[in-house]
Design an enzyme around this catalytic site. Structure first.
Site, PDB file in Angstrom:
ATOM      1  N   SER A  45     -12.151  28.656  -5.012  1.00 16.20           N
ATOM      2  CA  SER A  45     -13.290  28.675  -4.088  1.00 16.20           C
ATOM      3  C   SER A  45     -14.372  29.678  -4.469  1.00 16.20           C
ATOM      4  O   SER A  45     -15.540  29.476  -4.136  1.00 16.20           O
ATOM      5  CB  SER A  45     -12.787  28.979  -2.666  1.00 16.20           C
ATOM      6  OG  SER A  45     -11.881  30.052  -2.688  1.00 16.20           O
ATOM      7  N   TYR A  99      -0.702  46.043  -7.634  1.00 17.66           N
ATOM      8  CA  TYR A  99      -1.530  45.086  -8.374  1.00 17.66           C
ATOM      9  C   TYR A  99      -1.192  45.151  -9.864  1.00 17.66           C
ATOM     10  O   TYR A  99      -0.973  44.120 -10.513  1.00 17.66           O
ATOM     11  CB  TYR A  99      -3.007  45.413  -8.134  1.00 17.66           C
ATOM     12  CG  TYR A  99      -3.975  44.462  -8.799  1.00 17.66           C
ATOM     13  CD1 TYR A  99      -4.232  43.212  -8.247  1.00 17.66           C
ATOM     14  CD2 TYR A  99      -4.649  44.819  -9.967  1.00 17.66           C
ATOM     15  CE1 TYR A  99      -5.125  42.334  -8.843  1.00 17.66           C
ATOM     16  CE2 TYR A  99      -5.541  43.951 -10.575  1.00 17.66           C
ATOM     17  CZ  TYR A  99      -5.781  42.708 -10.013  1.00 17.66           C
ATOM     18  OH  TYR A  99      -6.664  41.848 -10.608  1.00 17.66           O
ATOM     19  N   ILE A 159     -14.796  42.434 -13.497  1.00 17.63           N
ATOM     20  CA  ILE A 159     -15.680  41.264 -13.442  1.00 17.63           C
ATOM     21  C   ILE A 159     -16.398  41.277 -12.091  1.00 17.63           C
ATOM     22  O   ILE A 159     -15.782  41.573 -11.050  1.00 17.63           O
ATOM     23  CB  ILE A 159     -14.855  39.954 -13.579  1.00 17.63           C
ATOM     24  CG1 ILE A 159     -13.992  39.965 -14.854  1.00 17.63           C
ATOM     25  CG2 ILE A 159     -15.770  38.734 -13.550  1.00 17.63           C
ATOM     26  CD1 ILE A 159     -14.742  40.052 -16.164  1.00 17.63           C
ATOM     27  N   ASN A 219      -4.974  31.185 -10.912  1.00 15.20           N
ATOM     28  CA  ASN A 219      -6.010  32.217 -10.807  1.00 15.20           C
ATOM     29  C   ASN A 219      -5.979  32.974  -9.485  1.00 15.20           C
ATOM     30  O   ASN A 219      -6.426  34.120  -9.420  1.00 15.20           O
ATOM     31  CB  ASN A 219      -7.381  31.531 -10.997  1.00 15.20           C
ATOM     32  CG  ASN A 219      -8.514  32.405 -10.542  1.00 15.20           C
ATOM     33  OD1 ASN A 219      -8.925  33.324 -11.251  1.00 15.20           O
ATOM     34  ND2 ASN A 219      -9.035  32.150  -9.336  1.00 15.20           N
ATOM     35  N   LYS A 269       0.436  42.127 -12.116  1.00 13.15           N
ATOM     36  CA  LYS A 269      -0.266  41.533 -13.262  1.00 13.15           C
ATOM     37  C   LYS A 269       0.507  41.742 -14.577  1.00 13.15           C
ATOM     38  O   LYS A 269       0.408  40.919 -15.495  1.00 13.15           O
ATOM     39  CB  LYS A 269      -1.681  42.106 -13.357  1.00 13.15           C
ATOM     40  CG  LYS A 269      -2.579  41.699 -12.183  1.00 13.15           C
ATOM     41  CD  LYS A 269      -2.763  40.192 -12.114  1.00 13.15           C
ATOM     42  CE  LYS A 269      -3.766  39.764 -11.064  1.00 13.15           C
ATOM     43  NZ  LYS A 269      -3.966  38.313 -11.036  1.00 13.15           N
ATOM     44  N   VAL A 319      -0.719  30.129  -1.899  1.00 13.36           N
ATOM     45  CA  VAL A 319       0.144  29.910  -3.069  1.00 13.36           C
ATOM     46  C   VAL A 319       1.471  30.664  -2.970  1.00 13.36           C
ATOM     47  O   VAL A 319       2.396  30.387  -3.736  1.00 13.36           O
ATOM     48  CB  VAL A 319      -0.568  30.275  -4.397  1.00 13.36           C
ATOM     49  CG1 VAL A 319      -1.746  29.358  -4.660  1.00 13.36           C
ATOM     50  CG2 VAL A 319      -0.978  31.758  -4.430  1.00 13.36           C
TER      51      VAL A 319
HETATM   52  P1  NAP Z   1     -12.176  36.708  -5.579  1.00 13.38           P
HETATM   53  O1  NAP Z   1     -13.619  36.466  -5.802  1.00 13.38           O
HETATM   54  O2  NAP Z   1     -11.754  37.638  -4.488  1.00 13.38           O
HETATM   55  O3  NAP Z   1     -11.448  35.313  -5.396  1.00 13.38           O
HETATM   56  C1  NAP Z   1     -10.079  35.276  -5.082  1.00 13.38           C
HETATM   57  C2  NAP Z   1      -9.663  33.834  -4.967  1.00 13.38           C
HETATM   58  O4  NAP Z   1      -8.251  33.771  -4.724  1.00 13.38           O
HETATM   59  C3  NAP Z   1     -10.332  33.105  -3.800  1.00 13.38           C
HETATM   60  O5  NAP Z   1     -10.604  31.798  -4.216  1.00 13.38           O
HETATM   61  C4  NAP Z   1      -9.276  33.120  -2.717  1.00 13.38           C
HETATM   62  O6  NAP Z   1      -9.368  32.038  -1.791  1.00 13.38           O
HETATM   63  C5  NAP Z   1      -8.019  32.976  -3.560  1.00 13.38           C
HETATM   64  N1  NAP Z   1      -6.815  33.434  -2.879  1.00 13.38           N
HETATM   65  C6  NAP Z   1      -6.534  34.674  -2.425  1.00 13.38           C
HETATM   66  N2  NAP Z   1      -5.308  34.681  -1.838  1.00 13.38           N
HETATM   67  C7  NAP Z   1      -4.820  33.419  -1.953  1.00 13.38           C
HETATM   68  C8  NAP Z   1      -3.618  32.793  -1.549  1.00 13.38           C
HETATM   69  N3  NAP Z   1      -2.651  33.470  -0.900  1.00 13.38           N
HETATM   70  N4  NAP Z   1      -3.467  31.478  -1.817  1.00 13.38           N
HETATM   71  C9  NAP Z   1      -4.427  30.762  -2.457  1.00 13.38           C
HETATM   72  N5  NAP Z   1      -5.590  31.317  -2.863  1.00 13.38           N
HETATM   73  C10 NAP Z   1      -5.774  32.627  -2.604  1.00 13.38           C
HETATM   74  O7  NAP Z   1     -11.490  37.303  -6.896  1.00 13.38           O
HETATM   75  P2  NAP Z   1     -11.739  37.083  -8.467  1.00 13.38           P
HETATM   76  O8  NAP Z   1     -12.292  38.325  -9.010  1.00 13.38           O
HETATM   77  O9  NAP Z   1     -12.412  35.812  -8.730  1.00 13.38           O
HETATM   78  O10 NAP Z   1     -10.230  37.030  -8.950  1.00 13.38           O
HETATM   79  C11 NAP Z   1      -9.625  35.888  -9.496  1.00 13.38           C
HETATM   80  C12 NAP Z   1      -8.417  36.328 -10.303  1.00 13.38           C
HETATM   81  O11 NAP Z   1      -8.848  37.176 -11.366  1.00 13.38           O
HETATM   82  C13 NAP Z   1      -7.398  37.130  -9.508  1.00 13.38           C
HETATM   83  O12 NAP Z   1      -6.091  36.782  -9.923  1.00 13.38           O
HETATM   84  C14 NAP Z   1      -7.708  38.554  -9.922  1.00 13.38           C
HETATM   85  O13 NAP Z   1      -6.601  39.401  -9.765  1.00 13.38           O
HETATM   86  C15 NAP Z   1      -8.091  38.353 -11.366  1.00 13.38           C
HETATM   87  N6  NAP Z   1      -8.884  39.444 -11.922  1.00 13.38           N
HETATM   88  C16 NAP Z   1     -10.085  39.782 -11.395  1.00 13.38           C
HETATM   89  C17 NAP Z   1     -10.809  40.834 -11.954  1.00 13.38           C
HETATM   90  C18 NAP Z   1     -12.139  41.280 -11.413  1.00 13.38           C
HETATM   91  O14 NAP Z   1     -12.580  42.384 -11.774  1.00 13.38           O
HETATM   92  N7  NAP Z   1     -12.824  40.492 -10.620  1.00 13.38           N
HETATM   93  C19 NAP Z   1     -10.273  41.528 -13.056  1.00 13.38           C
HETATM   94  C20 NAP Z   1      -9.043  41.154 -13.564  1.00 13.38           C
HETATM   95  C21 NAP Z   1      -8.351  40.105 -12.997  1.00 13.38           C
HETATM   96  P3  NAP Z   1     -10.334  32.127  -0.467  1.00 13.38           P
HETATM   97  O15 NAP Z   1     -11.738  32.015  -0.984  1.00 13.38           O
HETATM   98  O16 NAP Z   1      -9.944  30.960   0.348  1.00 13.38           O
HETATM   99  O17 NAP Z   1     -10.063  33.440   0.160  1.00 13.38           O
END
Ligand code: NAP
Length: 252
Positions: free
Chosen positions: A17, A158, A191, A93, A162, A67
């Site tokens: 999303s 976290y 990010i 993701n 990971k 999930v």
């Molecule tokens: P984000 O913008 O907060 O998006 C998180 C996404 O995960 C949203 O689509 C959310 O759905 C969904 N989500 C959360 N809990 C969930 C659950 N229990 N079941 C199903 N969906 C769930 O975060 P993002 O930065 O895009 O992160 C995406 C991935 O990248 C994550 O695994 C994060 O740990 C990893 N990551 C991010 C960064 C960074 O700096 N941004 C760095 C390293 C790794 P809703 O919209 O419905 O809430």
């Protein structure tokens, strides 16, 4: 890299999303894949992602599911099979991050983080693997983080979740490869998405200072890595974790 790798393929992106997940949905739709956009609570955002997928010329379905909930995951997979068909590709993701000090961390926080980031990755993979085995085809990318590779005193759960995603990727990829299922992982650096809304500006400035490329990353830069790992350009790779962090973390 051939976009033919994605034509007619159905991909499930958990947490599609917003943020990195949305960028993956858009990237894979532009490559020709039909996309199941999973979300947890933010239906409007998932519908916006679906509109972008459709605008790219692909089919889209949105599916609500936590999930970390085994029954809900099974229901999600059934819904996708009914609406889109068999799942060929999976991007695990969905993830949560809470900025907590060592003093304020709690068993609840630990369980929430591990349940979504790690158990969710396992549950969704195991819910789709049999249909991949049946069709002798599957491509899976798991979202890790550079938090797994360095010390994170303000995100212990976290970082642990990971790191375990990387260990899961190494072991499951070997278990599944005989069925032509290839699994790899990505470890992004910082990010620009909503997940870092709680991170203060001083911390972001420090991270940028520590990053040789002197900036934080964009979601589409991670989507390009996911696209590569799902494509046949990475056909000799399994069990790997690619770091995309502007040079902040470098593996040997
Ligand atoms: P984000 O913008 O907060 O998006 C998180 C996404 O995960 C949203 O689509 C959310 O759905 C969904 N989500 C959360 N809990 C969930 C659950 N229990 N079941 C199903 N969906 C769930 O975060 P993002 O930065 O895009 O992160 C995406 C991935 O990248 C994550 O695994 C994060 O740990 C990893 N990551 C991010 C960064 C960074 O700096 N941004 C760095 C390293 C790794 P809703 O919209 O419905 O809430």
């Amino acid at each position: 890299m051939s976009e033919a790798d994605f034509q007619g393929r159905n991909v499930l992106v958990t947490g599609g999303s917003r943020g990195i997940g949305r960028a993956c949905c858009e990237r894979l739709a532009r490559a020709g894949a039909n996309v199941a956009v999973n979300y947890h609570g933010n239906r409007e955002a998932a519908e916006e992602t679906a509109r972008r997928v459709i605008a790219a010329g692909a089919e889209a379905v949105t599916v609500q599911c936590n999930v970390a909930d085994e029954d809900a995951v099974q229901t999600m997979v059934t819904q996708i099979n009914e609406q889109l068909g068999p799942i060929d590709m999976l991007v695990n993701n969905a993830g949560v991050f809470e900025y907590v000090t060592p003093e304020t961390t709690s068993p609840d926080h630990w369980r929430r983080t591990i349940d979504v980031n790690l158990t969710g990755t396992y549950l969704v993979t195991w819910a789709v693997k049999d249909q991949m085995i049946e069709r002798n085809f599957g491509r899976i990318v798991n979202m890790s983080s550079i938090s797994a590779l360095r010390s994170r005193p303000y995100g212990i759960a976290y970082a642990a979740s990971k790191a375990a995603v990387i260990a899961f990727t190494k072991s499951a990829s070997v278990a599944l490869v005989e069925h032509n299922i290839r699994m790899n992982a990505v470890a992004p650096g910082l990010i620009e998405t909503e997940i870092i809304d709680d991170v203060d500006q001083a911390t972001i400035d420090r991270i940028v200072g520590e990053t040789p490329m002197k900036r934080i990353g964009q979601a589409d830069e991670i989507a390009d890595v996911v696209h590569f790992l799902l494509s046949e350009a990475s056909r000799f790779m399994i069990g790997q974790c690619l770091v995309a962090s502007g040079g902040r973390v470098m593996l040997p």
